[in-house]
Design an enzyme around this catalytic site. Structure first.
Site, PDB file in Angstrom:
ATOM      1  N   ASP A 280      -0.153  -3.744   6.299  1.00 58.15           N
ATOM      2  CA  ASP A 280      -0.827  -3.271   7.512  1.00 58.15           C
ATOM      3  C   ASP A 280      -2.284  -3.725   7.555  1.00 58.15           C
ATOM      4  O   ASP A 280      -3.105  -3.105   8.246  1.00 58.15           O
ATOM      5  CB  ASP A 280      -0.789  -1.737   7.588  1.00 58.15           C
ATOM      6  CG  ASP A 280       0.607  -1.196   7.853  1.00 58.15           C
ATOM      7  OD1 ASP A 280       1.526  -1.986   8.109  1.00 58.15           O
ATOM      8  OD2 ASP A 280       0.759   0.049   7.798  1.00 58.15           O
TER       9      ASP A 280
ATOM     10  N   HIS B  17       0.839  -1.200   0.000  1.00 55.05           N
ATOM     11  CA  HIS B  17       0.000   0.000   0.000  1.00 55.05           C
ATOM     12  C   HIS B  17       0.868   1.242   0.000  1.00 55.05           C
ATOM     13  O   HIS B  17       2.087   1.157   0.081  1.00 55.05           O
ATOM     14  CB  HIS B  17      -1.015  -0.013   1.146  1.00 55.05           C
ATOM     15  CG  HIS B  17      -0.433   0.100   2.529  1.00 55.05           C
ATOM     16  ND1 HIS B  17       0.383  -0.862   3.086  1.00 55.05           N
ATOM     17  CD2 HIS B  17      -0.563   1.067   3.481  1.00 55.05           C
ATOM     18  CE1 HIS B  17       0.720  -0.499   4.314  1.00 55.05           C
ATOM     19  NE2 HIS B  17       0.171   0.675   4.573  1.00 55.05           N
TER      20      HIS B  17
ATOM     21  N   HIS C  22      -7.534  -0.795   5.628  1.00 56.66           N
ATOM     22  CA  HIS C  22      -6.516   0.115   6.175  1.00 56.66           C
ATOM     23  C   HIS C  22      -6.325   1.276   5.195  1.00 56.66           C
ATOM     24  O   HIS C  22      -6.340   2.444   5.585  1.00 56.66           O
ATOM     25  CB  HIS C  22      -5.224  -0.658   6.388  1.00 56.66           C
ATOM     26  CG  HIS C  22      -4.049   0.177   6.798  1.00 56.66           C
ATOM     27  ND1 HIS C  22      -3.967   0.809   8.013  1.00 56.66           N
ATOM     28  CD2 HIS C  22      -2.886   0.476   6.155  1.00 56.66           C
ATOM     29  CE1 HIS C  22      -2.815   1.469   8.093  1.00 56.66           C
ATOM     30  NE2 HIS C  22      -2.148   1.283   6.978  1.00 56.66           N
TER      31      HIS C  22
ATOM     32  N   HIS D 243       1.377   3.952   1.933  1.00 58.54           N
ATOM     33  CA  HIS D 243       1.894   4.743   3.059  1.00 58.54           C
ATOM     34  C   HIS D 243       3.417   4.881   3.000  1.00 58.54           C
ATOM     35  O   HIS D 243       4.128   3.971   2.583  1.00 58.54           O
ATOM     36  CB  HIS D 243       1.472   4.120   4.399  1.00 58.54           C
ATOM     37  CG  HIS D 243       0.037   4.401   4.738  1.00 58.54           C
ATOM     38  ND1 HIS D 243      -0.693   3.621   5.604  1.00 58.54           N
ATOM     39  CD2 HIS D 243      -0.798   5.389   4.313  1.00 58.54           C
ATOM     40  CE1 HIS D 243      -1.923   4.126   5.702  1.00 58.54           C
ATOM     41  NE2 HIS D 243      -2.012   5.193   4.936  1.00 58.54           N
TER      42      HIS D 243
ATOM     43  N   HIS E 143       4.718  -4.509  10.910  1.00 61.41           N
ATOM     44  CA  HIS E 143       5.028  -3.778  12.152  1.00 61.41           C
ATOM     45  C   HIS E 143       5.159  -4.717  13.354  1.00 61.41           C
ATOM     46  O   HIS E 143       4.486  -5.744  13.419  1.00 61.41           O
ATOM     47  CB  HIS E 143       3.927  -2.752  12.478  1.00 61.41           C
ATOM     48  CG  HIS E 143       3.896  -1.578  11.556  1.00 61.41           C
ATOM     49  ND1 HIS E 143       4.670  -0.463  11.743  1.00 61.41           N
ATOM     50  CD2 HIS E 143       3.197  -1.349  10.420  1.00 61.41           C
ATOM     51  CE1 HIS E 143       4.442   0.416  10.772  1.00 61.41           C
ATOM     52  NE2 HIS E 143       3.540  -0.098   9.946  1.00 61.41           N
TER      53      HIS E 143
ATOM     54  N   ASP F 193       5.705   4.744   5.160  1.00 59.58           N
ATOM     55  CA  ASP F 193       6.537   3.759   5.854  1.00 59.58           C
ATOM     56  C   ASP F 193       6.512   2.394   5.145  1.00 59.58           C
ATOM     57  O   ASP F 193       6.964   1.388   5.696  1.00 59.58           O
ATOM     58  CB  ASP F 193       6.121   3.631   7.329  1.00 59.58           C
ATOM     59  CG  ASP F 193       4.707   3.123   7.512  1.00 59.58           C
ATOM     60  OD1 ASP F 193       3.817   3.518   6.736  1.00 59.58           O
ATOM     61  OD2 ASP F 193       4.481   2.318   8.442  1.00 59.58           O
ATOM     62  N   HIS F 194       6.005   2.386   3.906  1.00 59.42           N
ATOM     63  CA  HIS F 194       6.010   1.161   3.084  1.00 59.42           C
ATOM     64  C   HIS F 194       6.617   1.393   1.709  1.00 59.42           C
ATOM     65  O   HIS F 194       7.059   0.449   1.054  1.00 59.42           O
ATOM     66  CB  HIS F 194       4.589   0.591   2.960  1.00 59.42           C
ATOM     67  CG  HIS F 194       4.024   0.218   4.298  1.00 59.42           C
ATOM     68  ND1 HIS F 194       3.909  -1.084   4.728  1.00 59.42           N
ATOM     69  CD2 HIS F 194       3.613   0.992   5.338  1.00 59.42           C
ATOM     70  CE1 HIS F 194       3.433  -1.094   5.964  1.00 59.42           C
ATOM     71  NE2 HIS F 194       3.247   0.156   6.362  1.00 59.42           N
TER      72      HIS F 194
HETATM   73 FE    FE Z   1       2.648   0.903   8.194  1.00 62.49          FE
HETATM   74 ZN    ZN Z   2      -0.012   1.662   6.544  1.00 63.67          ZN
END
Ligand code: FE
Ligand code: ZN
Length: 258
Positions: free
Chosen positions: A135, A58, A116, A60, A173, A62-63
């Protein structure tokens, strides 16, 4: 015929896991959800692995934060969700629900799992028993519902739940311990959950990671996969209710849990 995947966990940022994997027959090396580039390039270099693919679940930061730098350094192919193509930096190959993506001699089944985010996908390497779910599903939890509805999220989770019990769940995570603290407030009598929660506390006290986990264990202990089970429905005061409504309630309780 069937091949294997060698999978390496790279902890980055405060609690993210980037997964680096190699399919030995082809030498293909994939990175799942590179939050950052530096530690991923360093780990691959150390192993003399040449990164050929990035798989994004996805959009985001942090990905996908390491996408461009890793692609610039390696010339790898970036594979991501079609529904989110505009939000995946450097995307080359768009995949969607039901697609089979060939990674060397291995093959990932793509699941569209919104909830998400609206475009979230998961990669299920069935023969290698490896599920990369970003996530969407966490050990003992699920992602926050940023862009989806309870109906979408529950549909997504219930589809992942159809995968075999011996799939390893490679989520993105290390949230397991706080998820466990919440889960035991929902299912106070689930002995398997109580035992798992204790062993998670012990693992974290030793500084160990708790991911990947087994999907079979998630089915037995993760409240978000269990909202259609009478004991869970009763525990949140909604006996016999629609699982979507129960999911919404459990998700809300987690959101406000301290
Ligand atoms: Fe994340
Ligand atoms: Zn995420």
């Amino acid at each position: 015929m069937s091949t294997t995947l060698e999978i390496v966990r790279i902890p980055v940022l405060s609690d993210n896991y980037v997964w680096l994997m190699r399919e030995p027959k082809s030498g293909c090396v994939g990175v799942v959800d590179p939050a950052v580039a530096g530690p991923v390039l360093a780990e691959a270099e150390k192993r003399h692995w040449k990164i050929t693919h990035i798989l994004n679940t996805h959009h985001h930061g942090d990905h996908v934060g390491g996408n461009r730098e890793i692609k610039a350094a390696t010339g790898c192919t970036i594979v991501g969700p079609r529904a989110d193509r505009a939000r995946i930096p450097g995307i080359d190959v768009e995949v969607d629900d039901g697609d089979r993506y060939r990674f060397g001699e291995a093959e990932a089944e793509v699941f569209f799992v919104p909830g998400h985010t609206s475009g979230h996908i998961a990669f299920a390497f069935r023969d290698q028993r490896a599920l990369f779910c970003g996530d969407t599903l966490f050990a003992l939890g699920c992602g926050k519902m940023f862009e989806g509805t309870p109906q979408q999220f529950w549909t997504s989770l219930s589809r992942l739940r159809t995968l075999p019990d011996d799939m390893q769940v490679y989520c993105a995570h290390e949230y397991t311990q706080s998820n466990a603290r919440f889960a035991v407030t929902v299912e106070t009598d689930n002995q398997q959950l109580l035992a798992r929660s204790a062993s998670i506390d012990a693992a974290r006290a030793r500084g160990e990671a708790t991911v990947p986990s087994l999907l079979g264990e998630e089915k037995a202990t993760n409240p978000f996969l269990r909202v259609d089970i009478p004991s869970v429905q009763k525990a949140v005061g909604l006996p016999g209710a629609d699982p979507i409504q129960v999911f919404a309630e459990v998700r809300h309780r987690k959101d406000v849990f301290r």
